[in-house]
Write a protein that holds these residues in place. Structure first.
Motif, PDB file in Angstrom:
ATOM      1  N   ALA A  20      14.820 -25.921   2.113  1.00 42.75           N
ATOM      2  CA  ALA A  20      15.126 -27.379   1.394  1.00 42.75           C
ATOM      3  C   ALA A  20      14.076 -27.415   0.363  1.00 42.75           C
ATOM      4  CB  ALA A  20      14.594 -28.509   2.574  1.00 42.75           C
ATOM      5  N   LEU A  21      12.955 -26.929   0.255  1.00 37.37           N
ATOM      6  CA  LEU A  21      12.144 -26.917  -0.934  1.00 37.37           C
ATOM      7  C   LEU A  21      12.604 -26.175  -2.050  1.00 37.37           C
ATOM      8  CD1 LEU A  21       8.658 -26.529   0.683  1.00 37.37           C
ATOM      9  CD2 LEU A  21       9.446 -28.394  -0.480  1.00 37.37           C
ATOM     10  N   ALA A  22      13.212 -25.149  -1.921  1.00 36.64           N
ATOM     11  CA  ALA A  22      14.151 -24.418  -3.043  1.00 36.64           C
ATOM     12  C   ALA A  22      15.243 -25.180  -3.484  1.00 36.64           C
ATOM     13  CB  ALA A  22      14.455 -22.836  -2.301  1.00 36.64           C
ATOM     14  N   LEU A  23      15.838 -25.765  -2.708  1.00 42.42           N
ATOM     15  CA  LEU A  23      17.026 -26.660  -3.036  1.00 42.42           C
ATOM     16  C   LEU A  23      16.505 -27.903  -3.910  1.00 42.42           C
ATOM     17  CD1 LEU A  23      20.090 -26.915  -2.718  1.00 42.42           C
ATOM     18  CD2 LEU A  23      19.826 -28.594  -0.630  1.00 42.42           C
ATOM     19  N   VAL A  24      15.608 -28.627  -3.412  1.00 46.31           N
ATOM     20  CA  VAL A  24      15.023 -29.552  -4.306  1.00 46.31           C
ATOM     21  C   VAL A  24      14.400 -29.036  -5.616  1.00 46.31           C
ATOM     22  CG1 VAL A  24      13.039 -31.237  -4.381  1.00 46.31           C
ATOM     23  CG2 VAL A  24      14.287 -31.199  -2.359  1.00 46.31           C
ATOM     24  N   ALA A  25      13.769 -27.912  -5.579  1.00 46.28           N
ATOM     25  CA  ALA A  25      13.313 -27.232  -6.764  1.00 46.28           C
ATOM     26  C   ALA A  25      14.537 -27.179  -7.669  1.00 46.28           C
ATOM     27  CB  ALA A  25      12.640 -26.370  -6.708  1.00 46.28           C
ATOM     28  N   THR A  26      15.524 -26.384  -7.235  1.00 46.74           N
ATOM     29  CA  THR A  26      16.750 -26.118  -7.865  1.00 46.74           C
ATOM     30  C   THR A  26      17.307 -27.386  -8.646  1.00 46.74           C
ATOM     31  OG1 THR A  26      17.301 -24.095  -6.423  1.00 46.74           O
ATOM     32  CG2 THR A  26      18.782 -24.873  -7.915  1.00 46.74           C
ATOM     33  N   VAL A  27      17.670 -28.137  -8.006  1.00 50.32           N
ATOM     34  CA  VAL A  27      18.100 -29.488  -8.344  1.00 50.32           C
ATOM     35  C   VAL A  27      17.183 -30.212  -9.463  1.00 50.32           C
ATOM     36  CG1 VAL A  27      18.829 -31.890  -7.766  1.00 50.32           C
ATOM     37  CG2 VAL A  27      19.350 -29.969  -6.394  1.00 50.32           C
ATOM     38  N   PHE A  28      16.145 -30.293  -9.138  1.00 52.19           N
ATOM     39  CA  PHE A  28      14.931 -30.691 -10.194  1.00 52.19           C
ATOM     40  C   PHE A  28      14.990 -29.812 -11.543  1.00 52.19           C
ATOM     41  CE2 PHE A  28      10.765 -30.473 -12.334  1.00 52.19           C
ATOM     42  CZ  PHE A  28      10.536 -31.840 -12.629  1.00 52.19           C
ATOM     43  N   PHE A  29      14.930 -28.986 -11.516  1.00 50.65           N
ATOM     44  CA  PHE A  29      14.827 -27.862 -12.642  1.00 50.65           C
ATOM     45  C   PHE A  29      16.236 -27.952 -13.400  1.00 50.65           C
ATOM     46  CE2 PHE A  29      10.829 -26.285 -10.721  1.00 50.65           C
ATOM     47  CZ  PHE A  29      10.189 -26.663 -11.948  1.00 50.65           C
ATOM     48  N   SER A  30      17.376 -27.933 -12.638  1.00 54.72           N
ATOM     49  CA  SER A  30      18.739 -27.959 -13.222  1.00 54.72           C
ATOM     50  C   SER A  30      19.022 -29.480 -14.195  1.00 54.72           C
ATOM     51  CB  SER A  30      19.548 -27.938 -12.261  1.00 54.72           C
ATOM     52  OG  SER A  30      19.639 -26.624 -11.583  1.00 54.72           O
ATOM     53  N   ALA A  31      18.136 -30.414 -13.233  1.00 54.83           N
ATOM     54  CA  ALA A  31      18.435 -31.852 -14.075  1.00 54.83           C
ATOM     55  C   ALA A  31      17.569 -31.908 -15.219  1.00 54.83           C
ATOM     56  CB  ALA A  31      18.131 -32.922 -13.240  1.00 54.83           C
ATOM     57  N   ARG A  32      16.255 -31.342 -15.262  1.00 51.98           N
ATOM     58  CA  ARG A  32      15.364 -31.248 -16.273  1.00 51.98           C
ATOM     59  C   ARG A  32      15.916 -30.347 -17.399  1.00 51.98           C
ATOM     60  NH1 ARG A  32      10.743 -28.124 -17.673  1.00 51.98           N
ATOM     61  NH2 ARG A  32       9.133 -29.298 -18.588  1.00 51.98           N
ATOM     62  N   MET A  33      16.680 -29.188 -17.029  1.00 55.30           N
ATOM     63  CA  MET A  33      17.280 -28.332 -18.171  1.00 55.30           C
ATOM     64  C   MET A  33      18.514 -29.236 -18.784  1.00 55.30           C
ATOM     65  SD  MET A  33      19.278 -24.787 -18.089  1.00 55.30           S
ATOM     66  CE  MET A  33      20.799 -25.812 -17.120  1.00 55.30           C
ATOM     67  N   ALA A  34      19.272 -29.809 -18.016  1.00 61.49           N
ATOM     68  CA  ALA A  34      20.299 -30.717 -18.806  1.00 61.49           C
ATOM     69  C   ALA A  34      19.929 -31.704 -19.506  1.00 61.49           C
ATOM     70  CB  ALA A  34      21.306 -31.001 -17.641  1.00 61.49           C
ATOM     71  N   TYR A  35      18.636 -32.525 -19.078  1.00 60.94           N
ATOM     72  CA  TYR A  35      18.316 -33.399 -20.096  1.00 60.94           C
ATOM     73  C   TYR A  35      17.716 -33.002 -21.346  1.00 60.94           C
ATOM     74  CZ  TYR A  35      14.790 -36.793 -21.877  1.00 60.94           C
ATOM     75  OH  TYR A  35      14.214 -37.465 -22.456  1.00 60.94           O
ATOM     76  N   PHE A  36      16.960 -31.826 -21.143  1.00 62.27           N
ATOM     77  CA  PHE A  36      16.367 -31.227 -22.610  1.00 62.27           C
ATOM     78  C   PHE A  36      17.587 -30.960 -23.465  1.00 62.27           C
ATOM     79  CE2 PHE A  36      12.272 -30.838 -20.461  1.00 62.27           C
ATOM     80  CZ  PHE A  36      11.708 -31.860 -21.166  1.00 62.27           C
ATOM     81  N   ALA A  37      18.730 -30.022 -22.864  1.00 60.03           N
ATOM     82  CA  ALA A  37      19.739 -29.539 -23.470  1.00 60.03           C
ATOM     83  C   ALA A  37      20.575 -30.679 -24.338  1.00 60.03           C
ATOM     84  CB  ALA A  37      20.579 -28.867 -22.755  1.00 60.03           C
ATOM     85  N   ALA A  38      20.581 -31.870 -23.762  1.00 60.42           N
ATOM     86  CA  ALA A  38      21.381 -33.103 -24.219  1.00 60.42           C
ATOM     87  C   ALA A  38      20.585 -33.578 -25.434  1.00 60.42           C
ATOM     88  CB  ALA A  38      21.655 -34.083 -23.258  1.00 60.42           C
TER      89      ALA A  38
END
Length: 115
Positions: A20-38
């Motif tokens: 669950a922690l790994a899943l939350v971290a994956t979602v967090f860093f994916s959203a962060r990457m998408a934000y910075f890319a945009a």
């Protein structure tokens, strides 16, 4: 399916918590990457008017100038730690902010002419 999940949770609570922690971290860093890319892709974000809050690294990214060119051009003192702003650089050099801003504008103009 729900019954299987409950059995798994009872048998392997540490494993399930780690997953669950790994899943939350994956979602967090994916959203962060998408934000910075945009954010960096936005054309209005690039090449803003120079401002005193900008750092040499920001200038390097925004105007596509290599960092090894920006720091010497702005005469950034080696003893400045972290990510100093143009205002902090001027203060450390003992010159008015307008001098550092003029050096930055000259750098941007020279880099634009070189391309």
């Amino acid at each position: 399916m729900l019954d299987t999940a409950r059995k798994l949770a009872r048998r392997h609570p540490v494993l399930l918590t780690a997953f669950a922690l790994a899943l939350v971290a994956t979602v967090f860093f994916s959203a962060r990457m998408a934000y910075f890319a945009a954010h960096w892709k936005d054309p209005e974000f690039h090449m803003q008017e120079p401002a005193t809050w900008m750092t040499p690294r920001y200038i390097s990214h925004a105007w596509h100038i290599p960092p090894e060119v920006v720091k010497p051009a702005l005469q950034v003192p080696d003893d400045l730690a972290g990510r100093p702003t143009l205002e902090a650089i001027a203060r450390a050099r003992g010159v008015p902010v307008a001098v550092v801003m003029a050096e930055l504008e000259a750098l941007i103009a020279s880099q634009g002419a070189a391309e």
